[in-house]
Design a protein around this motif. Structure first.
Motif, PDB file in Angstrom:
ATOM      1  N   LYS A 138       0.839  -1.207   0.000  1.00  0.00           N
ATOM      2  CA  LYS A 138       0.000   0.000   0.000  1.00  0.00           C
ATOM      3  C   LYS A 138       0.870   1.251   0.000  1.00  0.00           C
ATOM      4  O   LYS A 138       0.518   2.266  -0.641  1.00  0.00           O
ATOM      5  N   ALA A 139       2.020   1.204   0.686  1.00  0.00           N
ATOM      6  CA  ALA A 139       2.941   2.344   0.654  1.00  0.00           C
ATOM      7  C   ALA A 139       3.480   2.554  -0.759  1.00  0.00           C
ATOM      8  O   ALA A 139       3.624   3.701  -1.229  1.00  0.00           O
ATOM      9  N   LEU A 140       3.753   1.448  -1.453  1.00  0.00           N
ATOM     10  CA  LEU A 140       4.191   1.540  -2.847  1.00  0.00           C
ATOM     11  C   LEU A 140       3.111   2.188  -3.703  1.00  0.00           C
ATOM     12  O   LEU A 140       3.393   3.042  -4.550  1.00  0.00           O
ATOM     13  N   THR A 141       1.860   1.790  -3.457  1.00  0.00           N
ATOM     14  CA  THR A 141       0.739   2.374  -4.188  1.00  0.00           C
ATOM     15  C   THR A 141       0.642   3.874  -3.932  1.00  0.00           C
ATOM     16  O   THR A 141       0.422   4.675  -4.857  1.00  0.00           O
ATOM     17  N   SER A 142       0.794   4.279  -2.665  1.00  0.00           N
ATOM     18  CA  SER A 142       0.716   5.700  -2.310  1.00  0.00           C
ATOM     19  C   SER A 142       1.825   6.496  -2.993  1.00  0.00           C
ATOM     20  O   SER A 142       1.593   7.602  -3.507  1.00  0.00           O
ATOM     21  N   LEU A 143       3.037   5.924  -2.988  1.00  0.00           N
ATOM     22  CA  LEU A 143       4.166   6.608  -3.622  1.00  0.00           C
ATOM     23  C   LEU A 143       3.910   6.796  -5.119  1.00  0.00           C
ATOM     24  O   LEU A 143       4.146   7.885  -5.671  1.00  0.00           O
ATOM     25  N   LEU A 184       6.786   9.254 -20.763  1.00  0.00           N
ATOM     26  CA  LEU A 184       5.602   8.389 -20.876  1.00  0.00           C
ATOM     27  C   LEU A 184       5.909   6.962 -20.424  1.00  0.00           C
ATOM     28  O   LEU A 184       5.070   6.298 -19.814  1.00  0.00           O
ATOM     29  N   LEU A 185       7.108   6.476 -20.726  1.00  0.00           N
ATOM     30  CA  LEU A 185       7.516   5.148 -20.264  1.00  0.00           C
ATOM     31  C   LEU A 185       7.579   5.112 -18.742  1.00  0.00           C
ATOM     32  O   LEU A 185       7.144   4.139 -18.103  1.00  0.00           O
ATOM     33  N   LEU A 186       8.117   6.181 -18.165  1.00  0.00           N
ATOM     34  CA  LEU A 186       8.173   6.282 -16.704  1.00  0.00           C
ATOM     35  C   LEU A 186       6.757   6.296 -16.110  1.00  0.00           C
ATOM     36  O   LEU A 186       6.486   5.659 -15.078  1.00  0.00           O
ATOM     37  N   TYR A 187       5.864   7.026 -16.807  1.00  0.00           N
ATOM     38  CA  TYR A 187       4.477   7.104 -16.334  1.00  0.00           C
ATOM     39  C   TYR A 187       3.807   5.724 -16.390  1.00  0.00           C
ATOM     40  O   TYR A 187       3.084   5.332 -15.469  1.00  0.00           O
ATOM     41  N   PHE A 188       4.046   4.979 -17.468  1.00  0.00           N
ATOM     42  CA  PHE A 188       3.477   3.640 -17.615  1.00  0.00           C
ATOM     43  C   PHE A 188       4.027   2.691 -16.531  1.00  0.00           C
ATOM     44  O   PHE A 188       3.283   1.900 -15.949  1.00  0.00           O
ATOM     45  N   THR A 189       5.338   2.772 -16.280  1.00  0.00           N
ATOM     46  CA  THR A 189       5.947   1.940 -15.236  1.00  0.00           C
ATOM     47  C   THR A 189       5.338   2.254 -13.871  1.00  0.00           C
ATOM     48  O   THR A 189       5.061   1.352 -13.063  1.00  0.00           O
ATOM     49  N   ARG A 190       5.146   3.545 -13.627  1.00  0.00           N
ATOM     50  CA  ARG A 190       4.498   3.961 -12.373  1.00  0.00           C
ATOM     51  C   ARG A 190       3.101   3.355 -12.240  1.00  0.00           C
ATOM     52  O   ARG A 190       2.726   2.836 -11.181  1.00  0.00           O
ATOM     53  N   SER A 200       1.077   6.947  -6.602  1.00  0.00           N
ATOM     54  CA  SER A 200      -0.013   7.905  -6.781  1.00  0.00           C
ATOM     55  C   SER A 200       0.485   9.339  -6.649  1.00  0.00           C
ATOM     56  O   SER A 200       0.099  10.227  -7.432  1.00  0.00           O
ATOM     57  N   VAL A 201       1.381   9.575  -5.664  1.00  0.00           N
ATOM     58  CA  VAL A 201       1.897  10.927  -5.442  1.00  0.00           C
ATOM     59  C   VAL A 201       2.854  11.352  -6.559  1.00  0.00           C
ATOM     60  O   VAL A 201       2.953  12.536  -6.901  1.00  0.00           O
ATOM     61  N   LEU A 202       3.541  10.401  -7.154  1.00  0.00           N
ATOM     62  CA  LEU A 202       4.482  10.724  -8.240  1.00  0.00           C
ATOM     63  C   LEU A 202       3.762  11.123  -9.538  1.00  0.00           C
ATOM     64  O   LEU A 202       4.363  11.768 -10.408  1.00  0.00           O
ATOM     65  N   GLU A 248      -0.797  -0.637  -9.866  1.00  0.00           N
ATOM     66  CA  GLU A 248      -1.797  -1.705  -9.936  1.00  0.00           C
ATOM     67  C   GLU A 248      -1.329  -2.949  -9.161  1.00  0.00           C
ATOM     68  O   GLU A 248      -2.122  -3.597  -8.471  1.00  0.00           O
ATOM     69  N   ILE A 249      -0.050  -3.295  -9.295  1.00  0.00           N
ATOM     70  CA  ILE A 249       0.486  -4.448  -8.558  1.00  0.00           C
ATOM     71  C   ILE A 249       0.364  -4.218  -7.050  1.00  0.00           C
ATOM     72  O   ILE A 249      -0.064  -5.101  -6.293  1.00  0.00           O
ATOM     73  N   GLY A 250       0.736  -3.041  -6.598  1.00  0.00           N
ATOM     74  CA  GLY A 250       0.647  -2.723  -5.168  1.00  0.00           C
ATOM     75  C   GLY A 250      -0.782  -2.728  -4.666  1.00  0.00           C
ATOM     76  O   GLY A 250      -1.064  -3.198  -3.556  1.00  0.00           O
TER      77      GLY A 250
END
Length: 590
Positions: A28-33, A74-80, A35-37, A85-87
């Protein structure tokens, strides 16, 4: 139990599954990070595109879209997005695993607690209210942990990360965002403090409603018989009206939070838009960072709004936890095992100056004395409220004496293990109880090690074998939940057979033949007479025809023995027992 500790105490149930819990929090912390990025990464792309477009508009030499840069953004955005989703999925999976396992442990503890609690507790509480604590309250806690825990973690982490990002981007605009956080928090806290008492009262009224519904459904036939439907409906309306009132107040006060928080967010948004716009015009802030700040305003408001939306769930969970822990914190039956109980009891029983009271200052039994020799049949008669069933409750240690002592074979029963002591008894109550399952399993309840042959022999001794074989499926016939697929008298016969199978040292029969006809009553008396040989027996009876062969008949009134003797001697004395007997039989029959 302090109210503020209920959530902290819940951690004791989550601790064994801390690995799953920590994985859920990490993901969930990964998800939050991630989201903030998102606003920051989009800001980089917007800033670069804006710069390229302005250069192209001004006709600067070599001006064009920086395609490689935009591609990598855009690649960075897709990776994020992928990590987000995994988190999100992983955190929900591990949280569900931990919560369901901990709730299972909580239910298990409640089940064990019920078995350790004294009978007096159940006399003081409605069955429906207890059922509500096992079902509704536990489910409320489960839903709160399942839905709220990760969202709260996400909200707190999002706030921390957003504050860090805005401080990194622009100190002046960051102060607007930071000031809005305590304003939102204290506003929400004030409103929560006003709504919490109503949520607590709502949980209590809901327990009352469960108790009322359970009682009325159990006695539905009686309600119909006496035409009490309208009165029952009015009483139910009164409870639901109270529930509606407290529920409305709880929900209304909690609902005020959303408009208040929206107003604070809107004010912060306007300030950021105004001062941020000035900085963009002056060239001290990029357009991409400006849009990032606008998104961060909503990311600050959203976590606090999420917490306020969960306020009702959290407050209901807190009230439910208080009710659950009230049960778990109840005192267990006092256990003072000082003596070992011999398996070869003779059945000698003595009541020595026994006094007892259910309610303080309202004595029921006073200075009661009785000596019972092994193998004797003791009949107990008397008017309603005389103390007959209370005497049996004391003998079985459902209650302990207020003063004096009860001894069995010289052992003070308060110094014996309740389980070992009660295993020496066979008991048939006026209210026959069977559970959902086969007839054979219900009979085996009296002796879990009994073979099929022993079950059949016990059924024959109780004169119930023939009846069982006439049923569809015989001994394998399934009883329904209320045991309503056989008659009340037939249920009583089965409970008698169950007691016979236990092969007890001491028998207690509380109006055991009250639900059978005269023919079956005679058959049961024959079986009981054979069974009672060599065993001490206590028989509570209203039908005096069933106790004429008792070795001793005790006539109770107001918790005292007013007459005792055998049937013939009591008739000759022409006292209270004589009058009681004559009220049931004609002078000629006497």
């Amino acid at each position: 139990m302090k109210e503020k500790n209920v959530f902290l105490r819940t951690w004791s149930y989550l601790r064994p599954y801390k690995v799953s819990l920590l994985l859920a929090v990490f993901l969930k912390a990964l998800t939050s990070l991630m989201s903030v990025l998102e606003p920051f990464i989009l800001g980089l792309a917007i800033t670069e595109l804006t710069k390229n477009l302005l250069a192209m508009a001004q006709g600067l030499p070599g001006a064009q879209i920086n395609t490689p840069y935009i591609f990598w953004i855009l690649l960075l955005y897709f990776t994020r997005a992928l990590f987000y989703e995994i988190g999100s999925y992983g955190s929900n999976y591990f949280m569900t695993k931990a919560v369901q396992a901990s709730i299972k442990d909580l239910r298990h503890d409640l089940s064990l607690k019920i078995n350790r609690m004294p009978i007096s507790y159940f006399d003081r509480h409605q069955f429906g209210d207890m059922l509500g604590r096992f079902t509704n309250d536990v489910e409320t806690v489960s839903n709160a942990l399942q839905q709220s825990f990760l969202q709260i973690i996400n909200a707190v982490l999002t706030l921390i990360l957003v504050v860090g990002m805005v401080l990194y981007l622009n100190l002046q605009l960051a102060m607007i965002v930071i000031i809005s956080i305590p304003a939102t928090y204290f506003s929400a806290r004030f409103i929560l403090s006003k709504s919490q008492p109503y949520f607590k009262k709502q949980a209590n009224v809901l327990g009352d409603m469960n108790g009322f519904v359970q009682e009325n459904l159990t006695g539905f036939n009686v309600l119909k018989l006496y035409g009490r439907e309208e009165r029952s409906s009015k009483e139910f309306q009164k409870i639901t009206s109270e529930l509606q009132e407290v529920g409305f107040k709880a929900s209304f006060i909690s609902g005020i939070m959303m408009p208040v928080l929206h107003a604070i967010s809107d004010m912060a948004y306007l300030l950021v838009a105004f001062f941020g716009g000035l900085q963009v015009l002056s060239g001290t802030l990029t357009i991409g960072n400006m849009q990032a700040f606008v998104q961060y305003i909503w990311q600050v408001g959203q976590p606090i709004q999420t917490i306020t939306q969960l306020a009702g769930v959290l407050q209901s969970a807190k009230s439910s936890l208080e009710r659950i822990f009230q049960v778990l914190d109840e005192a267990d039956e006092i256990s003072q095992v000082r003596e070992e109980l011999s398996e070869d009891l003779t059945g000698q029983v003595s009541f020595k100056n026994v006094s007892f009271q259910y309610v303080e200052d309202k004595s029921l039994i006073r200075e009661f004395n009785l000596d019972v020799e092994p193998g004797q049949m003791i009949a107990i008669v008397g008017p309603t409220g005389a103390g007959k069933t209370t005497l049996i409750n004391l003998l079985m240690r459902f209650y302990d004496v207020t003063s004096g002592a009860i001894t069995v074979d010289g052992h003070d029963i308060r110094h014996l293990s309740r389980q070992a002591y009660r295993s020496q008894f066979g008991m048939v109550l006026q209210d026959a109880w069977l559970y959902e399952g086969s007839i054979k399993d219900n009979l085996r309840f009296g002796n879990l090690q009994a073979t099929d042959e022993e079950i059949i022999e016990a059924a024959k001794a109780a004169n119930v074998d023939h009846f069982i074989r006439t049923l569809p499926g015989g001994y394998q016939m399934e009883m329904n939940q209320e045991s309503s697929n056989i008659s009340l008298g037939q249920k009583q016969l089965l409970t008698i057979a169950r007691a016979l199978l236990a092969n007890p040292k001491i028998l207690i029969l509380d109006e055991a033949t009250s639900s059978v006809d005269t023919r079956l009553e005679l058959l049961i008396q024959k079986a009981m007479k054979r069974l009672m040989e060599g065993r001490t027996s206590f028989v509570i009876a209203h039908r005096l025809s069933t106790i004429q062969e008792a070795d001793k008949i005790l006539v109770l009134k107001d918790g005292q023995i007013i007459e005792q003797g055998n049937h013939q001697s009591l008739l000759e004395a022409q006292g209270f027992y004589y009058d009681l007997y004559m009220s049931q039989f004609s002078q000629k029959e006497a």
